[in-house]
Scaffold this motif. Sequence first.
Motif, PDB file in Angstrom:
ATOM      1  N   LEU A  25       0.839  -1.206   0.000  1.00 35.66           N
ATOM      2  CA  LEU A  25       0.000   0.000   0.000  1.00 35.66           C
ATOM      3  C   LEU A  25       0.871   1.253   0.000  1.00 35.66           C
ATOM      4  CD1 LEU A  25      -2.972  -0.797   2.383  1.00 35.66           C
ATOM      5  CD2 LEU A  25      -2.950  -0.730  -0.089  1.00 35.66           C
ATOM      6  N   TYR A  28       2.205   1.459  -3.687  1.00 36.17           N
ATOM      7  CA  TYR A  28       1.283   1.585  -4.815  1.00 36.17           C
ATOM      8  C   TYR A  28       0.007   2.345  -4.494  1.00 36.17           C
ATOM      9  CZ  TYR A  28       4.398  -1.844  -6.812  1.00 36.17           C
ATOM     10  OH  TYR A  28       5.502  -2.473  -7.280  1.00 36.17           O
ATOM     11  N   ALA A  29      -0.239   2.615  -3.221  1.00 33.21           N
ATOM     12  CA  ALA A  29      -1.488   3.337  -2.917  1.00 33.21           C
ATOM     13  C   ALA A  29      -1.236   4.664  -2.225  1.00 33.21           C
ATOM     14  CB  ALA A  29      -2.397   2.460  -2.068  1.00 33.21           C
ATOM     15  N   TRP A  30      -0.609   4.632  -1.051  1.00 30.34           N
ATOM     16  CA  TRP A  30      -0.510   5.880  -0.269  1.00 30.34           C
ATOM     17  C   TRP A  30       0.295   6.936  -0.996  1.00 30.34           C
ATOM     18  CZ3 TRP A  30      -4.348   4.562   2.048  1.00 30.34           C
ATOM     19  CH2 TRP A  30      -4.471   3.454   2.864  1.00 30.34           C
ATOM     20  N   PRO A  32       1.029   7.435  -4.358  1.00 34.45           N
ATOM     21  CA  PRO A  32       0.327   8.144  -5.434  1.00 34.45           C
ATOM     22  C   PRO A  32      -0.909   8.890  -4.964  1.00 34.45           C
ATOM     23  CG  PRO A  32       0.187   5.760  -5.748  1.00 34.45           C
ATOM     24  CD  PRO A  32       1.177   6.005  -4.669  1.00 34.45           C
ATOM     25  N   ILE A  33      -1.627   8.311  -3.982  1.00 36.69           N
ATOM     26  CA  ILE A  33      -2.857   8.986  -3.540  1.00 36.69           C
ATOM     27  C   ILE A  33      -2.517  10.300  -2.840  1.00 36.69           C
ATOM     28  CG2 ILE A  33      -4.795   8.865  -1.914  1.00 36.69           C
ATOM     29  CD1 ILE A  33      -5.011   5.900  -2.528  1.00 36.69           C
ATOM     30  N   LEU A  34      -1.548  10.241  -1.913  1.00 39.24           N
ATOM     31  CA  LEU A  34      -1.185  11.471  -1.189  1.00 39.24           C
ATOM     32  C   LEU A  34      -0.625  12.509  -2.144  1.00 39.24           C
ATOM     33  CD1 LEU A  34       0.354   9.984   2.043  1.00 39.24           C
ATOM     34  CD2 LEU A  34      -1.699  11.374   1.885  1.00 39.24           C
ATOM     35  N   ALA A  36      -1.314  12.753  -5.307  1.00 37.53           N
ATOM     36  CA  ALA A  36      -2.403  13.292  -6.130  1.00 37.53           C
ATOM     37  C   ALA A  36      -3.245  14.275  -5.334  1.00 37.53           C
ATOM     38  CB  ALA A  36      -3.289  12.158  -6.651  1.00 37.53           C
ATOM     39  N   ILE A  37      -3.496  13.931  -4.064  1.00 37.40           N
ATOM     40  CA  ILE A  37      -4.320  14.837  -3.248  1.00 37.40           C
ATOM     41  C   ILE A  37      -3.616  16.178  -3.059  1.00 37.40           C
ATOM     42  CG2 ILE A  37      -5.222  15.226  -0.918  1.00 37.40           C
ATOM     43  CD1 ILE A  37      -5.968  12.322  -0.799  1.00 37.40           C
ATOM     44  N   GLU A  39      -1.322  17.395  -4.893  1.00 40.23           N
ATOM     45  CA  GLU A  39      -1.252  18.031  -6.214  1.00 40.23           C
ATOM     46  C   GLU A  39      -2.551  18.777  -6.519  1.00 40.23           C
ATOM     47  OE1 GLU A  39       0.316  18.819 -10.050  1.00 40.23           O
ATOM     48  OE2 GLU A  39       1.278  17.983  -8.278  1.00 40.23           O
ATOM     49  N   ARG A  40      -3.657  18.054  -6.252  1.00 43.95           N
ATOM     50  CA  ARG A  40      -4.941  18.677  -6.542  1.00 43.95           C
ATOM     51  C   ARG A  40      -5.187  19.867  -5.631  1.00 43.95           C
ATOM     52  NH1 ARG A  40      -9.165  14.610  -6.378  1.00 43.95           N
ATOM     53  NH2 ARG A  40      -9.358  15.172  -4.207  1.00 43.95           N
ATOM     54  N   GLU A  41      -4.794  19.702  -4.352  1.00 44.70           N
ATOM     55  CA  GLU A  41      -4.979  20.826  -3.433  1.00 44.70           C
ATOM     56  C   GLU A  41      -4.233  22.054  -3.921  1.00 44.70           C
ATOM     57  OE1 GLU A  41      -3.871  19.219   0.300  1.00 44.70           O
ATOM     58  OE2 GLU A  41      -5.923  18.608   0.764  1.00 44.70           O
ATOM     59  N   SER A  43      -3.391  22.690  -7.001  1.00 48.39           N
ATOM     60  CA  SER A  43      -3.992  23.244  -8.211  1.00 48.39           C
ATOM     61  C   SER A  43      -5.264  24.012  -7.873  1.00 48.39           C
ATOM     62  CB  SER A  43      -4.258  22.145  -9.242  1.00 48.39           C
ATOM     63  OG  SER A  43      -5.513  21.575  -9.057  1.00 48.39           O
TER      64      SER A  43
END
Lengths: 164, 350
Positions: A25, A28-30, A32-34, A36-37, A39-41, A43
């Motif tokens: 996790l 492969y999960a935490w 990229p997810i963190l 992406a989050i 990153e989005r924040e 943006s």
Amino acid sequence: MDLVTPNIGLVFWTTVCFAILIFILGKYAWKPILAAISEREKSIESALSMAEAAKEEMARLTSENEELLKQARAERDLILKEARKMKDQIVAEAKDSAQAEGARMIERARIEIDNQKAIAMADVKNQVATLSLEIAEKVLRKQFEDQKKQDALVADLLKEVKLK
Amino acid sequence: MVSGTILKSKIFNILLICAFFSLAAPFAKAATAEDSTKDPKERAKEAILEHIGDSHSWPVLGKTTIGLPVILYTDKGLEVFSSKKIEAEGSVYQGANYSYKLEGNKIKVVDAAGKVDEVTSKKVWDFSITRNVISLFMSCAILLLVFFGVSSAYRKGINKAPKGLQSFIEPLIVFVRDDVAIPNMGYKYARFMPLLLTIFFFILINNLLGIVPFFPGGYNLTGNIAVTGTLAVIILFVVNLNGNKYYWKHIFSPNPWWLFPIMIPVEIVSIFSKPIALMIRLFANMTAGHIVALSLISLIFIFGTLWIAPVSVAFVVFMDCIEVLIAFLQAYIFTLLSALFIGMAIMEHH
């Protein structure tokens, strides 16, 4: 006391599972997810700040426009005022010059009239003189048609003339 | 009395047909012929303890069970066989190294005469895939599936709005980051995020699956001291391996100096008492919830009448609602305290 005695098998499998879970996790999960989050924040934040900036720019432009409009209006008023002033001035000038011209023309006309009158008077005088001479001639001629009267006059005149 | 027993076994069947099979499976077992003469209170107690404990067989539906692999590490070597072979009461399996039988829930070595050999039994380490280990595997599989799905959704569109499962998971992740990790650990939080998130979702999924009475839930994994203990030991290691000089200085050189004899033992005890508190808190909360829900169901059998069922069901539904809250709350508390302990160990100054 079975309940609070940890079972070595479950401890082992929990450790194995948790280790696998945290590894997979985490990779492969935490991650990229963190990523992406955040990153989005970022943006979203930048989009918001850009919107804010655009709003400010808009307000600035509006106030600038208003300022320009106000200036333009003021300028227009000024120009109109000047134009009116100029018009008044021109009208006044025209009036003045027309008056002056009129006066000048009247003056000239009067002089002309005076001249003409003088000429006419002279003419009249001449004619009156001529006429008078003619009349006088005719009168004299009439008076001295008789020879005796001429002799009488000569005699009179001779009497007056005393020899010196 | 006989008709009463028949009625009771009928009730058992009704209950089994109802979705409660996993919860009810222990009751079915308790209701087998040989112990039907027992006091219903005793049977309820046995059934509850069996449910919240662990088992070598996997009840699927009613009395039907699936054999699970028994893995034993003995002083003579590894031994693997199906739990079906020792499932029946008193049956002995002749393995390669020793003979085994099931006593209670424990696998014991028996000698040639059929008597339990306690000395040799202590040398046998039981790494069996038990019911709880199966549920552990299932919850891990669910976690992997869920988070692979969610993370691929993120990879597809970084700046898109979250949808579906992603929009349920994202607030939880953001919550763990913004309200658990950052306030307790400061700017160094990022290194511990994978640990905290894994702990949070691991506890949460197992708590929630524990409430579901049928497949894939119906176990009491986070109410098992071995599981909570393992998590607590992980936290113990993470805290102490990351402890900086301020953390150790605080433990070994308290201020003022004459407090040394009192404070150093206290601080050393506190190193261990923190994870122990974590372990006990989660274990006790989850186990208590399961015991209460099962006790309410057991009321039907203890009173021996169906008329109590609506009351029991109403209370169980109420308890389950509270349990959902507790599932989230305990996952949050465990994660929060872990973050707090780690934060205290990595804090730069006091």
